[in-house]
Scaffold this motif. Sequence first.
Motif, mmCIF file in Angstrom:
data_model
loop_
_atom_site.group_PDB
_atom_site.id
_atom_site.type_symbol
_atom_site.label_atom_id
_atom_site.label_comp_id
_atom_site.label_asym_id
_atom_site.label_seq_id
_atom_site.Cartn_x
_atom_site.Cartn_y
_atom_site.Cartn_z
ATOM 1 N N ARG A 60 0.838 -1.210 0.000
ATOM 2 C CA ARG A 60 0.000 0.000 0.000
ATOM 3 C C ARG A 60 0.870 1.256 0.000
ATOM 4 N NH1 ARG A 60 -4.545 0.275 4.554
ATOM 5 N NH2 ARG A 60 -2.781 0.875 5.858
ATOM 6 N N ARG A 152 -15.039 12.962 1.078
ATOM 7 C CA ARG A 152 -13.650 12.635 1.409
ATOM 8 C C ARG A 152 -12.884 12.195 0.169
ATOM 9 N NH1 ARG A 152 -10.076 8.678 2.212
ATOM 10 N NH2 ARG A 152 -8.576 9.065 3.854
ATOM 11 N N LYS A 162 -2.767 6.489 0.981
ATOM 12 C CA LYS A 162 -2.740 6.916 2.378
ATOM 13 C C LYS A 162 -1.865 8.171 2.425
ATOM 14 C CE LYS A 162 -2.758 4.796 6.911
ATOM 15 N NZ LYS A 162 -4.000 5.467 7.315
ATOM 16 N N TYR A 167 -6.558 13.537 4.489
ATOM 17 C CA TYR A 167 -7.069 13.624 5.865
ATOM 18 C C TYR A 167 -7.332 15.060 6.294
ATOM 19 C CZ TYR A 167 -5.929 8.714 6.061
ATOM 20 O OH TYR A 167 -5.898 7.363 5.801
ATOM 21 N N VAL A 199 -15.243 5.197 6.970
ATOM 22 C CA VAL A 199 -15.172 6.151 8.069
ATOM 23 C C VAL A 199 -13.804 6.825 7.952
ATOM 24 C CG1 VAL A 199 -15.422 6.363 10.595
ATOM 25 C CG2 VAL A 199 -16.695 4.622 9.365
ATOM 26 N N SER A 200 -13.532 7.891 8.727
ATOM 27 C CA SER A 200 -12.304 8.649 8.491
ATOM 28 C C SER A 200 -11.027 7.831 8.628
ATOM 29 C CB SER A 200 -12.252 9.869 9.405
ATOM 30 O OG SER A 200 -13.257 10.771 8.995
ATOM 31 N N ASN A 203 -12.568 1.210 7.576
ATOM 32 C CA ASN A 203 -13.534 0.734 6.590
ATOM 33 C C ASN A 203 -14.794 0.327 7.343
ATOM 34 O OD1 ASN A 203 -10.616 -0.359 5.194
ATOM 35 N ND2 ASN A 203 -12.024 0.799 3.932
ATOM 36 N N LEU A 229 -9.870 3.668 0.765
ATOM 37 C CA LEU A 229 -8.597 3.086 1.162
ATOM 38 C C LEU A 229 -8.778 1.586 1.395
ATOM 39 C CD1 LEU A 229 -5.669 4.279 2.080
ATOM 40 C CD2 LEU A 229 -6.385 3.326 4.258
ATOM 41 N N GLY A 231 -8.173 -1.106 3.430
ATOM 42 C CA GLY A 231 -7.672 -1.402 4.775
ATOM 43 C C GLY A 231 -7.168 -2.833 4.854
ATOM 44 N N ILE A 232 -6.131 -3.009 5.642
ATOM 45 C CA ILE A 232 -5.574 -4.350 5.829
ATOM 46 C C ILE A 232 -6.498 -5.154 6.738
ATOM 47 C CG2 ILE A 232 -3.587 -5.531 6.894
ATOM 48 C CD1 ILE A 232 -2.132 -2.908 5.466
ATOM 49 N N THR A 233 -7.158 -4.459 7.674
ATOM 50 C CA THR A 233 -8.137 -5.133 8.524
ATOM 51 C C THR A 233 -9.353 -5.531 7.681
ATOM 52 O OG1 THR A 233 -7.438 -3.424 10.076
ATOM 53 C CG2 THR A 233 -9.044 -5.010 10.875
ATOM 54 N N ARG A 234 -9.785 -4.644 6.775
ATOM 55 C CA ARG A 234 -10.907 -4.941 5.876
ATOM 56 C C ARG A 234 -10.625 -6.219 5.103
ATOM 57 N NH1 ARG A 234 -11.728 -4.435 0.431
ATOM 58 N NH2 ARG A 234 -13.782 -3.772 -0.320
ATOM 59 N N GLY A 281 -10.116 -1.322 11.384
ATOM 60 C CA GLY A 281 -8.895 -0.540 11.184
ATOM 61 C C GLY A 281 -7.816 -0.982 12.149
ATOM 62 N N THR A 282 -6.596 -0.581 11.866
ATOM 63 C CA THR A 282 -5.456 -1.005 12.672
ATOM 64 C C THR A 282 -5.588 -0.554 14.132
ATOM 65 O OG1 THR A 282 -4.065 -0.991 10.732
ATOM 66 C CG2 THR A 282 -2.923 -0.819 12.845
HETATM 67 N N1 PMP Z 1 -9.831 3.966 5.757
HETATM 68 C C1 PMP Z 1 -9.065 5.033 6.078
HETATM 69 C C2 PMP Z 1 -9.366 6.329 5.458
HETATM 70 C C3 PMP Z 1 -7.991 4.883 6.988
HETATM 71 O O1 PMP Z 1 -7.236 5.929 7.315
HETATM 72 C C4 PMP Z 1 -7.740 3.623 7.568
HETATM 73 C C5 PMP Z 1 -6.626 3.452 8.568
HETATM 74 N N2 PMP Z 1 -5.419 3.131 7.929
HETATM 75 C C6 PMP Z 1 -8.557 2.539 7.185
HETATM 76 C C7 PMP Z 1 -9.600 2.753 6.285
HETATM 77 C C8 PMP Z 1 -8.324 1.157 7.745
HETATM 78 O O2 PMP Z 1 -7.130 0.617 7.229
HETATM 79 P P1 PMP Z 1 -6.298 -0.469 8.041
HETATM 80 O O3 PMP Z 1 -7.203 -1.589 8.305
HETATM 81 O O4 PMP Z 1 -5.178 -0.838 7.120
HETATM 82 O O5 PMP Z 1 -5.811 0.209 9.279
#
Ligand code: PMP
Length: 335
Positions: A60, A152, A162, A167, A199-200, A203, A229, A231-234, A281-282
């Motif tokens: 990413r 956004r 990212k 942001y 979300v900000s 995901n 974005l 997300g790695i958690t997504r 999210g992380t």
């Molecule tokens: N969307 C946005 C806009 C983010 O800033 C984040 C945090 N990095 C995520 C989704 C979730 O991503 P991740 O699971 O990689 O933290």
Amino acid sequence: LDWDSEGGWQAPRILPYGDLRISPAASSLHYGLQCYEGMKAYRDADGGVRLFRPDLNMIRLNRSMDRLCFPQVDEASMIELISKLVVEDADWIPEGDGYSLYIRPTAISTHPYLGLAAPEKVKIYVVLSPVGPYYKEGFKPVKLYADTEQRRAWPGGMGFAKAGGNYAPTVKPGLKAKKEHGCAQILWLFGEEDYVQEVSAMNIFFLIKKEDGEGVELVTPPLDAGDILEGITRRSVLELAREWRELEGGVPLEVSERPLAMGEVVKASREGRLLEVFGTGTAAVISPVEAIKYRGMEIEVPSGTSIGPLAKRFWGALTDIQYGRVEHPWSVRIA
Ligand code: PMP
């Protein structure tokens, strides 16, 4: 780690934490030529130190770097460098459940040039910061404000990167959502149908009972939902759900990355089919949502005041992997 267009990447250095010296004309300071990653290191019960899917963070990072005309990094070498740094500071990771070391690799243009151009000088630095448990006193569900005025990201934009510039515009709507609507976070939408994005810093997932009553559907917007974005958690939640294929009681679980209009969420809620909503999210791993304010309505999520069973199952499975309570290829032991 410094790069310039003539010499390429120079040898990395580990320096004591302190201020950076960059030119006031550096183009990161004028045009937002900056991007970063957010990842964590965890300590397991044996005192080992682990990263969670760091390869995906580096992929990413390169995607964001490419969008900003920054040079690419060698992903394996970056993981090696970050691991070395983390292991040196591993004493900072407090023992105990929920503690971790947040890792913020950041790339900036240090090119002292006031014109708008691809940077000829780039620096990557890594900030480490210990963090405590996100849910010290149990799960805390959040209220989301579905913003129908501000955007956004949009199709063809750079929401997939990212980059700090994505942001900055979210701070003001975020303050308004808190002050005027009592919502901790914004649910970003796009398009005339108010399609859900993210979300900000998370995901978003919706668990909806299917209209025909046969099973449930876990829905998250696709990556091209106005360029969100990845997300790695997504990604991890999607992969786990596709492996599980059913809820714990045996109810069939369908997993969809598809456009989701707010109208459909309202309808599902009115018909009693909206079961769970959670962010991924992380930072929080899984963040339960208790309600969404949307065009004067308040959509309440039944699992709201606590955490839904599926969200909790994801949280348990992911934290078990992150803290090495179960062996899994996603958890990379570095010490
Ligand atoms: N969307 C946005 C806009 C983010 O800033 C984040 C945090 N990095 C995520 C989704 C979730 O991503 P991740 O699971 O990689 O933290």
